[in-house]
Design a protein around this motif. Sequence first.
Motif, PDB file in Angstrom:
ATOM      1  N   THR A   1       0.844  -1.194   0.000  1.00  0.00           N
ATOM      2  CA  THR A   1       0.000   0.000   0.000  1.00  0.00           C
ATOM      3  C   THR A   1       0.884   1.251   0.000  1.00  0.00           C
ATOM      4  O   THR A   1       2.109   1.154   0.098  1.00  0.00           O
ATOM      5  N   GLY A   2       0.222   2.414  -0.150  1.00  0.00           N
ATOM      6  CA  GLY A   2       0.920   3.633  -0.543  1.00  0.00           C
ATOM      7  C   GLY A   2       1.699   4.362   0.521  1.00  0.00           C
ATOM      8  O   GLY A   2       1.321   5.458   0.952  1.00  0.00           O
TER       9      GLY A   2
ATOM     10  N   THR B   1      -1.693  -1.389  -4.253  1.00  0.00           N
ATOM     11  CA  THR B   1      -2.825  -0.488  -4.445  1.00  0.00           C
ATOM     12  C   THR B   1      -2.398   0.522  -5.512  1.00  0.00           C
ATOM     13  O   THR B   1      -1.209   0.638  -5.840  1.00  0.00           O
TER      14      THR B   1
ATOM     15  N   THR C   1      -0.587   0.974   5.186  1.00  0.00           N
ATOM     16  CA  THR C   1      -0.842   2.373   5.528  1.00  0.00           C
ATOM     17  C   THR C   1      -2.009   2.473   6.517  1.00  0.00           C
ATOM     18  O   THR C   1      -2.795   1.522   6.661  1.00  0.00           O
ATOM     19  N   ALA C   2      -2.144   3.648   7.142  1.00  0.00           N
ATOM     20  CA  ALA C   2      -3.299   3.893   8.016  1.00  0.00           C
ATOM     21  C   ALA C   2      -4.588   3.690   7.228  1.00  0.00           C
ATOM     22  O   ALA C   2      -5.549   3.081   7.707  1.00  0.00           O
ATOM     23  N   ASN C   3      -4.558   4.162   5.973  1.00  0.00           N
ATOM     24  CA  ASN C   3      -5.740   4.034   5.118  1.00  0.00           C
ATOM     25  C   ASN C   3      -6.082   2.567   4.839  1.00  0.00           C
ATOM     26  O   ASN C   3      -7.244   2.158   4.921  1.00  0.00           O
TER      27      ASN C   3
ATOM     28  N   ALA D   1       3.115   0.984   8.664  1.00  0.00           N
ATOM     29  CA  ALA D   1       4.155   2.008   8.526  1.00  0.00           C
ATOM     30  C   ALA D   1       3.465   3.349   8.374  1.00  0.00           C
ATOM     31  O   ALA D   1       2.637   3.507   7.473  1.00  0.00           O
TER      32      ALA D   1
HETATM   33  C1  LIG Z   1       5.266  10.904   0.268  1.00  0.00           C
HETATM   34  C2  LIG Z   1       4.138  10.230   0.957  1.00  0.00           C
HETATM   35  C3  LIG Z   1       4.385   9.307   1.918  1.00  0.00           C
HETATM   36  C4  LIG Z   1       3.345   8.660   2.588  1.00  0.00           C
HETATM   37  N1  LIG Z   1       3.637   7.718   3.536  1.00  0.00           N
HETATM   38  C5  LIG Z   1       2.633   7.141   4.210  1.00  0.00           C
HETATM   39  C6  LIG Z   1       2.936   6.188   5.224  1.00  0.00           C
HETATM   40  O1  LIG Z   1       4.077   5.846   5.484  1.00  0.00           O
HETATM   41  N2  LIG Z   1       1.904   5.664   5.911  1.00  0.00           N
HETATM   42  C7  LIG Z   1       0.604   6.006   5.643  1.00  0.00           C
HETATM   43  O2  LIG Z   1      -0.284   5.473   6.318  1.00  0.00           O
HETATM   44  N3  LIG Z   1       0.312   6.863   4.668  1.00  0.00           N
HETATM   45  C8  LIG Z   1       1.295   7.458   3.961  1.00  0.00           C
HETATM   46  N4  LIG Z   1       0.981   8.360   2.971  1.00  0.00           N
HETATM   47  C9  LIG Z   1      -0.415   8.639   2.672  1.00  0.00           C
HETATM   48  C10 LIG Z   1      -1.018   7.561   1.787  1.00  0.00           C
HETATM   49  O3  LIG Z   1      -0.284   7.486   0.564  1.00  0.00           O
HETATM   50  C11 LIG Z   1      -2.467   7.826   1.507  1.00  0.00           C
HETATM   51  O4  LIG Z   1      -3.205   7.712   2.710  1.00  0.00           O
HETATM   52  C12 LIG Z   1      -3.051   6.908   0.463  1.00  0.00           C
HETATM   53  O5  LIG Z   1      -4.404   7.242   0.241  1.00  0.00           O
HETATM   54  C13 LIG Z   1      -2.904   5.463   0.866  1.00  0.00           C
HETATM   55  O6  LIG Z   1      -3.544   4.665  -0.094  1.00  0.00           O
HETATM   56  P1  LIG Z   1      -3.570   3.089   0.038  1.00  0.00           P
HETATM   57  O7  LIG Z   1      -3.703   2.748   1.459  1.00  0.00           O
HETATM   58  O8  LIG Z   1      -4.765   2.673  -0.788  1.00  0.00           O
HETATM   59  O9  LIG Z   1      -2.341   2.582  -0.604  1.00  0.00           O
HETATM   60  C14 LIG Z   1       2.015   8.995   2.283  1.00  0.00           C
HETATM   61  C15 LIG Z   1       1.754   9.908   1.281  1.00  0.00           C
HETATM   62  C16 LIG Z   1       2.803  10.537   0.619  1.00  0.00           C
HETATM   63  C17 LIG Z   1       2.486  11.526  -0.470  1.00  0.00           C
END
Ligand SMILES: Cc1cc2nc3c(=O)[nH]c(=O)nc-3n(C[C@H](O)[C@H](O)[C@H](O)COP(=O)(O)O)c2cc1C
Length: 403
Positions: A8-9, A35, A84-86, A116
């Motif tokens: 995830t992101g 994702t 991710t938290a998301n 993370a």
């Molecule tokens: C540079 C950058 C770093 C990020 N690092 C994190 C991270 O370490 N943990 C986290 O929960 N969200 C992080 N985010 C936010 C997530 O990318 C964001 O919540 C996203 O919607 C997650 O999507 P996903 O959970 O579907 O992959 C970061 C965003 C950016 C732009």
Amino acid sequence: MFIVVGVTGGIAAYKTVQLVRLLVTGGHDVHVIPTDDALRFVGLTTWEAISRNPVTTSVHEDVSEVRHVALGRKADLVIVAPATANSLASMTAGLADDLLGTTLLATSAPVVVAPAMHTEMWQHPATVANIATLRERGVHVVGPADGLLTGGDSGPGRMSEPEDVVAFALALFTGDLDGLEVVVSTGGTREPIDPVRYIGNRSSGRQGAEVALAAAARGARVRLVAAHVDGGVLDAASRHPRIAVTRVGTAAELGEAVRAASADANVVVMVAAVADYRVAEVSDRKLSKEDGPLQSLELVQNEDILAGLVGSRRSGQMIVGFAAETATDADELLDRARRKRRRKGVDLLVVNEVGWSAGFETPDNRVVVLGADDEVAAEASGTKRQVADALWDAVLAVRAASN
Ligand SMILES: Cc1cc2nc3c(=O)[nH]c(=O)nc-3n(C[C@H](O)[C@H](O)[C@H](O)COP(=O)(O)O)c2cc1C
């Protein structure tokens, strides 16, 4: 093992490249599901190259394979790293708006998440509650570690190191076959007629490969003796750290390899389709019509490997046979199977009905397992993996009863 890695992101996605690499070099069949946001951090090309498998994020690709549930069903283990938290919130809510979400809902395999995020996000009551719910549902949480974070600040939220995530995840697999030494034979033997031709059979080797994979996934060490199998059937087994594959050709070679491997084995499962006969005199050169019409081929009977194994088994060793039979009805099938079990003297005989369209070259199977008392010990149908797991359950039941 068939391992799905959800990415995830988060920035820590780069660490998951190493995690996938560790799993692949450890012999696992790894399928990465990023994702869409994860692909902003590490691209699809990297995931495909490093996992050696196709990668997609969408439920709308490869629809014919029903990919949105297929990966989850096949998985022995799912790791989400970084989580991710998301993504933790999505998992808690059971969202299924992408391939990772559907896979997580479709799987019954153990799920390991490696969170993370920044310390504030990790300690937020929403994340704390989500983690508690996931733990309650049996999700395993590894980390996060305390250390330097992306913004230069420090605290809990750093993804655990790839080596630690891998060690944690694999340690979950001290299964119910832990410590057991197992030999499995699979595939169809080929008896040469001349350097070009052979007498063979339609066995694809799939059921035996699944018996080996199921045992390894449950903790056993497996020696898999494989005669001819269909393309790709041994891919996962040959990458599995607890499976050693030996390739053989003829029934005689298979017998020799199985006997050698069985010396220390607790359980021997003979799934291979072994030729009953071989050609009496194998021609050194290709038989030709110019030599005149071939009137007949003289055949001689091969040794009965299964009966031989039973005759020489050491104390406590279990021998399991497979019988592929054609029959007009279920009673005839069972009658034939009982006669065969008595003839061979095996502890369990797994009987499957075969025919022009059943048993061979198909992903599914249906079997009856006969016990040493000739009663039905188990019946199983479904994927060859499900049948394999039912067989190991029956083996464990016999071992438990004799202890
Ligand atoms: C540079 C950058 C770093 C990020 N690092 C994190 C991270 O370490 N943990 C986290 O929960 N969200 C992080 N985010 C936010 C997530 O990318 C964001 O919540 C996203 O919607 C997650 O999507 P996903 O959970 O579907 O992959 C970061 C965003 C950016 C732009």
